[in-house]
Scaffold this motif. Structure first.
Motif, PDB file in Angstrom:
ATOM      1  N   SER A 204      41.885  55.314  39.791  1.00  0.00           N
ATOM      2  CA  SER A 204      41.430  54.438  40.897  1.00  0.00           C
ATOM      3  C   SER A 204      41.704  54.793  42.313  1.00  0.00           C
ATOM      4  O   SER A 204      41.214  54.436  43.110  1.00  0.00           O
ATOM      5  N   PHE A 207      39.247  56.041  44.588  1.00  0.00           N
ATOM      6  CA  PHE A 207      38.108  54.937  45.197  1.00  0.00           C
ATOM      7  C   PHE A 207      38.857  54.088  46.518  1.00  0.00           C
ATOM      8  O   PHE A 207      38.265  53.287  47.150  1.00  0.00           O
ATOM      9  N   ALA A 208      40.011  54.675  47.092  1.00  0.00           N
ATOM     10  CA  ALA A 208      40.713  53.993  48.140  1.00  0.00           C
ATOM     11  C   ALA A 208      39.846  54.023  49.374  1.00  0.00           C
ATOM     12  O   ALA A 208      39.857  52.883  50.140  1.00  0.00           O
ATOM     13  N   LYS A 211      37.496  51.237  48.747  1.00  0.00           N
ATOM     14  CA  LYS A 211      38.056  49.849  48.520  1.00  0.00           C
ATOM     15  C   LYS A 211      39.579  50.149  48.909  1.00  0.00           C
ATOM     16  O   LYS A 211      40.313  50.000  48.199  1.00  0.00           O
ATOM     17  N   PRO A 284      30.910  48.248  46.552  1.00  0.00           N
ATOM     18  CA  PRO A 284      32.202  47.921  46.044  1.00  0.00           C
ATOM     19  C   PRO A 284      32.638  46.424  46.396  1.00  0.00           C
ATOM     20  O   PRO A 284      33.613  46.116  45.808  1.00  0.00           O
ATOM     21  N   SER A 289      38.553  44.339  42.256  1.00  0.00           N
ATOM     22  CA  SER A 289      39.563  45.317  42.596  1.00  0.00           C
ATOM     23  C   SER A 289      39.247  46.649  42.588  1.00  0.00           C
ATOM     24  O   SER A 289      38.131  46.914  41.980  1.00  0.00           O
ATOM     25  N   ARG A 290      39.972  47.558  43.117  1.00  0.00           N
ATOM     26  CA  ARG A 290      39.711  48.977  43.138  1.00  0.00           C
ATOM     27  C   ARG A 290      39.360  49.422  41.294  1.00  0.00           C
ATOM     28  O   ARG A 290      38.588  50.403  41.345  1.00  0.00           O
TER      29      ARG A 290
END
Length: 318
Positions: A204, A207-208, A211, A284, A289-290
């Motif tokens: 995850s 994906f920062a 998101k 997104p 959440s991410r």
């Protein structure tokens, strides 16, 4: 031998051997020797052609990246497509790319850059994705130090990242800047390459940029709103025949495999095909959440890759 797999030729290692033309009426040993020699000479010719093309394309790109306009974005796609064709790799595209070529002003006016998220099993993924999409790659930092490949990566405007958490803020800053400039980027969030028979779970943290959490938001400029487009990549044809499990090692490069021997073995096959399946984009903002976003993207890529391996996805856009 499975009917869904490329046949096993004689005279070379089991999973990295070129097909021998059995229609030629040679004694077995002579046919094997001549086919092996032809395959090696063909591979050498292809690699020389790649080097010549890389030199001239690199000279052009070195000029284009200093000039305004979209040429520096268009040329990398032509470059990777041509590299693929030289190596005998055909491209099949199913679905529609959500991205394209845009400017910083377009992003400021509300157009959303695209973050392509794909599975990863080989160095060939760079050619498969780069040959069909206008995009910037995000690669591990050591790639920038590799001879020739590092130079090509820098000319392709690759964003280099490391596993050092102290550099996370700067790397996210670089990605946000590229997105604000109008670039689309591609991520391989498995964190490593696989053997091609499955898709590994997505991390995850990749994906920062789509998101960002509180820590990222505190240490980086806010990235523009983006869309996530899942991408499934499968190498599904070898010498015109379906690729089964025993032939995936022709394409897959993972673990502690050496790069040079893999390229040498791959280059001795005559024709291959990569299928790139582009899924509907994800927003997104639709995910709490991410981690939820990462899981939804993973499911789309995993299921699409499984269907491609089973031959269940009909031809779409080519």
């Amino acid at each position: 031998m499975s009917h869904r797999d490329a046949p096993s030729p004689s005279g070379r290692r089991r999973h990295n051997r070129p097909i021998i033309d059995e229609s030629v009426n040679f004694p077995v040993n002579q046919a094997t020797t001549q086919s092996s020699l032809f395959s090696r000479l063909s591979c050498i010719g292809r690699l020389i052609a790649v080097l010549i093309w890389a030199f001239w394309a690199g000279c052009l790109q070195a000029l284009f990246i200093r000039l305004p306009g979209p040429a520096k974005i268009r040329l990398p796609r032509v470059f990777w497509y041509t590299i693929g064709r030289i190596l005998g790799l055909q491209f099949r595209v199913i679905g529609t790319p959500a991205g394209g070529i845009r400017t910083a002003r377009d992003v400021q006016n509300g157009e959303r850059p695209i973050v392509y998220v794909a599975n990863h099993c080989s160095w060939l993924d760079i050619i498969a994705v780069g040959g069909v999409l206008h995009t910037v790659f995000v690669a591990k930092g050591e790639v920038g130090t590799w001879p020739l490949i590092g130079t090509i990566s820098r000319l392709g405007r690759t964003i280099f990242v490391s596993r050092n958490r102290q550099n996370t803020g700067k790397e996210l800053h670089d990605m946000a800047d590229r997105l604000w400039d109008g670039d689309d980027i591609v991520l391989f969030p498995e964190g490593t390459s696989s053997d091609g028979s499955r898709v590994l779970p997505f991390l995850s943290s990749f994906f920062a940029v789509a998101k960002p959490g509180r820590l990222e938001q505190a240490g980086m400029p806010k990235p523009p709103p983006v869309l996530i487009q899942p991408v499934s990549i499968v190498y599904d044809r070898l010498e015109g025949l379906p690729v089964g499990r025993s032939r995936r090692s022709v394409f897959s490069w993972y673990g502690d495999m050496d790069l040079t021997p893999h390229i040498w073995s791959f280059g001795q096959w005559r024709s291959m095909r990569a299928t790139v399946l582009l899924h509907p984009p994800l927003n997104p903002e639709d995910f709490k959440s991410r981690k939820e976003l990462a899981n939804a993207t993973f499911k789309a890529v995993r299921d699409g890759a499984a269907q491609l391996r089973q031959g269940l996805v009909p031809d779409g856009q080519n």
